[in-house]
Enzyme design. Sequence first.
Site, PDB file in Angstrom:
ATOM      1  N   ASP A  12     -12.949  -7.435   8.808  1.00 24.61           N
ATOM      2  CA  ASP A  12     -13.031  -6.020   8.462  1.00 24.61           C
ATOM      3  C   ASP A  12     -11.614  -5.438   8.429  1.00 24.61           C
ATOM      4  O   ASP A  12     -10.909  -5.462   9.430  1.00 24.61           O
ATOM      5  CB  ASP A  12     -13.886  -5.310   9.534  1.00 24.61           C
ATOM      6  CG  ASP A  12     -14.187  -3.866   9.174  1.00 24.61           C
ATOM      7  OD1 ASP A  12     -13.881  -3.444   8.044  1.00 24.61           O
ATOM      8  OD2 ASP A  12     -14.729  -3.166  10.055  1.00 24.61           O
ATOM      9  N   ASP A 106     -13.981  -3.977   1.760  1.00 25.44           N
ATOM     10  CA  ASP A 106     -13.056  -4.387   2.820  1.00 25.44           C
ATOM     11  C   ASP A 106     -13.694  -5.182   3.950  1.00 25.44           C
ATOM     12  O   ASP A 106     -13.100  -5.323   5.003  1.00 25.44           O
ATOM     13  CB  ASP A 106     -12.368  -3.147   3.400  1.00 25.44           C
ATOM     14  CG  ASP A 106     -13.282  -2.372   4.330  1.00 25.44           C
ATOM     15  OD1 ASP A 106     -14.448  -2.182   3.976  1.00 25.44           O
ATOM     16  OD2 ASP A 106     -12.816  -1.987   5.409  1.00 25.44           O
ATOM     17  N   GLU A 107     -14.887  -5.663   3.728  1.00 28.05           N
ATOM     18  CA  GLU A 107     -15.618  -6.320   4.817  1.00 28.05           C
ATOM     19  C   GLU A 107     -16.381  -7.507   4.286  1.00 28.05           C
ATOM     20  O   GLU A 107     -16.999  -7.407   3.220  1.00 28.05           O
ATOM     21  CB  GLU A 107     -16.678  -5.348   5.322  1.00 28.05           C
ATOM     22  CG  GLU A 107     -16.516  -4.839   6.697  1.00 28.05           C
ATOM     23  CD  GLU A 107     -17.747  -4.034   7.076  1.00 28.05           C
ATOM     24  OE1 GLU A 107     -18.634  -4.606   7.688  1.00 28.05           O
ATOM     25  OE2 GLU A 107     -17.809  -2.849   6.711  1.00 28.05           O
TER      26      GLU A 107
END
Length: 360
Positions: A12, A106-107
Amino acid sequence: MSQPIRKIIHIDMDAFFASVEQRDNPELRGKPVAVGGSRARGVVAAASYEARKYGVHSALASKIAAQRCPHLIFVKARFDVYSAVSRQIREIFFAYTDLVEPLSLDEAYLDVTENKIGMPSATIIANQIRQRIFEETGLTASAGVSYNKFLAKIASDMNKPNGFTLITPDKAEDLVASLDIGKFHGIGKVTAAKMQSMGIITGADLRERSEAELIRNFGKVGSYYYRIARAQDDRDVQPHRIRKSIGSERTFEADIAEEEAMLEHLLYLSKEVAQDMERLKATAKTITLKIKYFDFTLNTRSKTFLSEFSSEDAIYTVARDLLRTPQLPQFPVRLLGISASSLLYQHDRLQEGYQFTLEF
Ligand SMILES: [Mg+2]
């Protein structure tokens, strides 16, 4: 033979959009920054850690954010830059495994039980990935490692920012028992409030309830709650096959020369492309028309739009215009094809803060 214990990493990026803005504009570093919205209207898409200290977070109304933090700096979101960084970090993930499941820009979850570098330690892989992300993008990421997705996700959140946490099987149950129910991934705000009203405040409280009671109160997802209270989660890491284009084409038994016949085929092809896009939860900005003539010469025409689309009608309209521009095929045609590209996938559009509600 029993299954080997899985090695799952959850990566993350830290305050992703805000960190990208601080990276690209040194004047924003060390300052409270909100991406998205303005002092007067809109919603915060992401907040820097400096802003979070004031209670500014994603999905908060900008107006309230400005009240909580009067010197908050609002910057415009640059999604093209965030997507480019997102692609960079995914390339890094793919150097280790193809079992990558993005949750948003983003993860992602990675299953590294078997991996491309033959490395038995998921901890070493997670830290190599964080290091490479930093070297290649100048941004920090946090990682969680455990034997299932639920625990890996909890782990990545435990030492943010720029942190790493490993949850081993012997520690998992105690850790889950001590966790506040609001911290459980997959238990959203509404469910957490309902649980609290039932006296379920921590993982230990959740564990005391029977599966039947949880199903009675929460429906099918009750069995998931029953299992995560025991640190169990058998969901697989599901890689989305990232396709660069979605297309369909048809070779005709006899070459065709009439516009009407061509349009009929384009209608059919548009329908197929739209159905595939729907299945893959994708939208496109570019349509390419492929025309192969009777003598096998090939002509492609394409058009890119600023906004995305996915409907059969929209695809057909563009394909028809391409067929007519600059002019209708002047020779008999043996093949027509339509493809959609510049694709955006639904999981790429999820923004920070909305994932909990969309998980189930
Ligand atoms: Mg993040």
